[in-house]
Design a protein around this motif. Sequence first.
Motif, PDB file in Angstrom:
ATOM      1  N   GLN A 144       0.841  -1.196   0.000  1.00  0.00           N
ATOM      2  CA  GLN A 144       0.000   0.000   0.000  1.00  0.00           C
ATOM      3  C   GLN A 144       0.879   1.250   0.000  1.00  0.00           C
ATOM      4  O   GLN A 144       0.616   2.208  -0.734  1.00  0.00           O
ATOM      5  CB  GLN A 144      -0.906   0.003   1.238  1.00  0.00           C
ATOM      6  N   ALA A 145       1.930   1.239   0.790  1.00  0.00           N
ATOM      7  CA  ALA A 145       2.837   2.382   0.854  1.00  0.00           C
ATOM      8  C   ALA A 145       3.521   2.598  -0.489  1.00  0.00           C
ATOM      9  O   ALA A 145       3.709   3.742  -0.931  1.00  0.00           O
ATOM     10  CB  ALA A 145       3.872   2.172   1.954  1.00  0.00           C
ATOM     11  N   ALA A 146       3.921   1.505  -1.141  1.00  0.00           N
ATOM     12  CA  ALA A 146       4.544   1.625  -2.461  1.00  0.00           C
ATOM     13  C   ALA A 146       3.581   2.230  -3.465  1.00  0.00           C
ATOM     14  O   ALA A 146       3.950   3.102  -4.265  1.00  0.00           O
ATOM     15  CB  ALA A 146       5.019   0.258  -2.930  1.00  0.00           C
ATOM     16  N   ALA A 147       2.331   1.784  -3.430  1.00  0.00           N
ATOM     17  CA  ALA A 147       1.326   2.330  -4.340  1.00  0.00           C
ATOM     18  C   ALA A 147       1.065   3.804  -4.041  1.00  0.00           C
ATOM     19  O   ALA A 147       0.917   4.622  -4.963  1.00  0.00           O
ATOM     20  CB  ALA A 147       0.035   1.525  -4.222  1.00  0.00           C
ATOM     21  N   ASP A 148       1.035   4.162  -2.760  1.00  0.00           N
ATOM     22  CA  ASP A 148       0.787   5.558  -2.375  1.00  0.00           C
ATOM     23  C   ASP A 148       1.874   6.489  -2.901  1.00  0.00           C
ATOM     24  O   ASP A 148       1.594   7.642  -3.237  1.00  0.00           O
ATOM     25  CB  ASP A 148       0.707   5.678  -0.847  1.00  0.00           C
ATOM     26  N   GLY A 149       3.105   6.001  -2.957  1.00  0.00           N
ATOM     27  CA  GLY A 149       4.203   6.857  -3.402  1.00  0.00           C
ATOM     28  C   GLY A 149       4.354   6.960  -4.903  1.00  0.00           C
ATOM     29  O   GLY A 149       5.095   7.818  -5.400  1.00  0.00           O
ATOM     30  N   ALA A 150       3.639   6.117  -5.644  1.00  0.00           N
ATOM     31  CA  ALA A 150       3.834   6.060  -7.095  1.00  0.00           C
ATOM     32  C   ALA A 150       3.432   7.354  -7.788  1.00  0.00           C
ATOM     33  O   ALA A 150       4.114   7.805  -8.722  1.00  0.00           O
ATOM     34  CB  ALA A 150       3.051   4.887  -7.673  1.00  0.00           C
ATOM     35  N   GLU A 151       2.337   7.968  -7.357  1.00  0.00           N
ATOM     36  CA  GLU A 151       1.870   9.175  -8.045  1.00  0.00           C
ATOM     37  C   GLU A 151       2.879  10.311  -7.909  1.00  0.00           C
ATOM     38  O   GLU A 151       3.089  11.074  -8.855  1.00  0.00           O
ATOM     39  CB  GLU A 151       0.512   9.599  -7.484  1.00  0.00           C
ATOM     40  N   GLY A 152       3.501  10.417  -6.750  1.00  0.00           N
ATOM     41  CA  GLY A 152       4.528  11.431  -6.580  1.00  0.00           C
ATOM     42  C   GLY A 152       5.723  11.184  -7.482  1.00  0.00           C
ATOM     43  O   GLY A 152       6.306  12.123  -8.048  1.00  0.00           O
ATOM     44  N   HIS A 153       6.102   9.923  -7.648  1.00  0.00           N
ATOM     45  CA  HIS A 153       7.197   9.582  -8.563  1.00  0.00           C
ATOM     46  C   HIS A 153       6.843   9.961 -10.002  1.00  0.00           C
ATOM     47  O   HIS A 153       7.669  10.516 -10.735  1.00  0.00           O
ATOM     48  CB  HIS A 153       7.499   8.081  -8.497  1.00  0.00           C
ATOM     49  N   ARG A 170       1.056   3.807 -13.771  1.00  0.00           N
ATOM     50  CA  ARG A 170      -0.019   4.164 -12.837  1.00  0.00           C
ATOM     51  C   ARG A 170      -0.960   2.981 -12.623  1.00  0.00           C
ATOM     52  O   ARG A 170      -1.372   2.688 -11.492  1.00  0.00           O
ATOM     53  CB  ARG A 170      -0.776   5.373 -13.376  1.00  0.00           C
ATOM     54  N   GLN A 171      -1.269   2.284 -13.702  1.00  0.00           N
ATOM     55  CA  GLN A 171      -2.161   1.130 -13.610  1.00  0.00           C
ATOM     56  C   GLN A 171      -1.548   0.020 -12.763  1.00  0.00           C
ATOM     57  O   GLN A 171      -2.217  -0.541 -11.885  1.00  0.00           O
ATOM     58  CB  GLN A 171      -2.455   0.600 -15.012  1.00  0.00           C
ATOM     59  N   LEU A 172      -0.281  -0.270 -12.992  1.00  0.00           N
ATOM     60  CA  LEU A 172       0.367  -1.332 -12.235  1.00  0.00           C
ATOM     61  C   LEU A 172       0.495  -0.966 -10.756  1.00  0.00           C
ATOM     62  O   LEU A 172       0.332  -1.819  -9.878  1.00  0.00           O
ATOM     63  CB  LEU A 172       1.744  -1.636 -12.831  1.00  0.00           C
ATOM     64  N   ALA A 173       0.792   0.299 -10.471  1.00  0.00           N
ATOM     65  CA  ALA A 173       0.872   0.730  -9.075  1.00  0.00           C
ATOM     66  C   ALA A 173      -0.470   0.543  -8.375  1.00  0.00           C
ATOM     67  O   ALA A 173      -0.532   0.069  -7.228  1.00  0.00           O
ATOM     68  CB  ALA A 173       1.320   2.181  -8.999  1.00  0.00           C
TER      69      ALA A 173
END
Length: 296
Positions: A144-153, A170-173
């Motif tokens: 969940q934390a990895a997915a949360d950080g994806a948009e910022g990346h 974005r889809q994979l995250a």
Amino acid sequence: MTNPTTPPPVLIAWAGRALGARPAVKDVSHPRENSRVWRLDLPRARRFYLKIPPEAVMYERETLALRSAAPALGSGGAPRLRASSAEDLALLLTAVPGQPLKHLELSPVEEAHAHRHDGALLARLHAASDLSGPRRAEAAQALQAAADGAEGHLAAAGDRLTAPEQKLARQLAEELRALPALPLAYIHGDAWHLNLMWSTVRHRAGWIDFERSRAATAVQDFVLMACSTWADRPDLRAECLQGYGRNLTIEEQHAFKCLAAIDAVSCLIRGPKLRDPHLTARGRRTLERLMAGVFA
């Protein structure tokens, strides 16, 4: 700003007191601004390392790992913590035999042996720490934390990704959020061939640099190898997982792919920032493999 070539005199004195002799000091930092590592040589070929992690959280993670989990890797399987200074974020470590696997040219047989051994060490590490209470909660929230950080990346990467690449990443995250509970572990966090030592004399592996170790999902410890060494060598992936003692589940394999996309975007941010073309190339190649549907 550049790295200092010698540690502060107060730390040399501190290390000397801990070791019982004043060492000869050599800067062996990585070629990046926040790397501070020195080799300390004593008579009779005794060698230690003085390390100052870039951040307090990294100091805390490495200290915890070396005290609680890394001893399970056995003699030479990880550094031993000789002394630490929370005030200076300083770690005094024993040397791990050998050289980083990245810098060695091995025969196919010895290379296979090294990767099989690294998988066995990761299996020990993953089972070494008590994952209860806050640590279990941290591990369970890792994807969940990895997915949360994806948009910022993705925002930081900007036009370094094409629109189709942004859409896929974005889809994979987001797909990480829908996965069922996966096996949890105490992971190394930076497991790849630069941090994997191999002794050609002892024919044994050892892991170094535990500053990103933490409670997470076990599959997260294989992403860096998948995006680097394993990209051209599926045989080495098979050797590592044989040493690890099991293959990844179908759900872990999907998480693997999703996490690789996040790593690729991160590489396209950090590579230019650190002026590291190899890091940038790793991210670019991973994205190309994902877009072509050949990442596995």
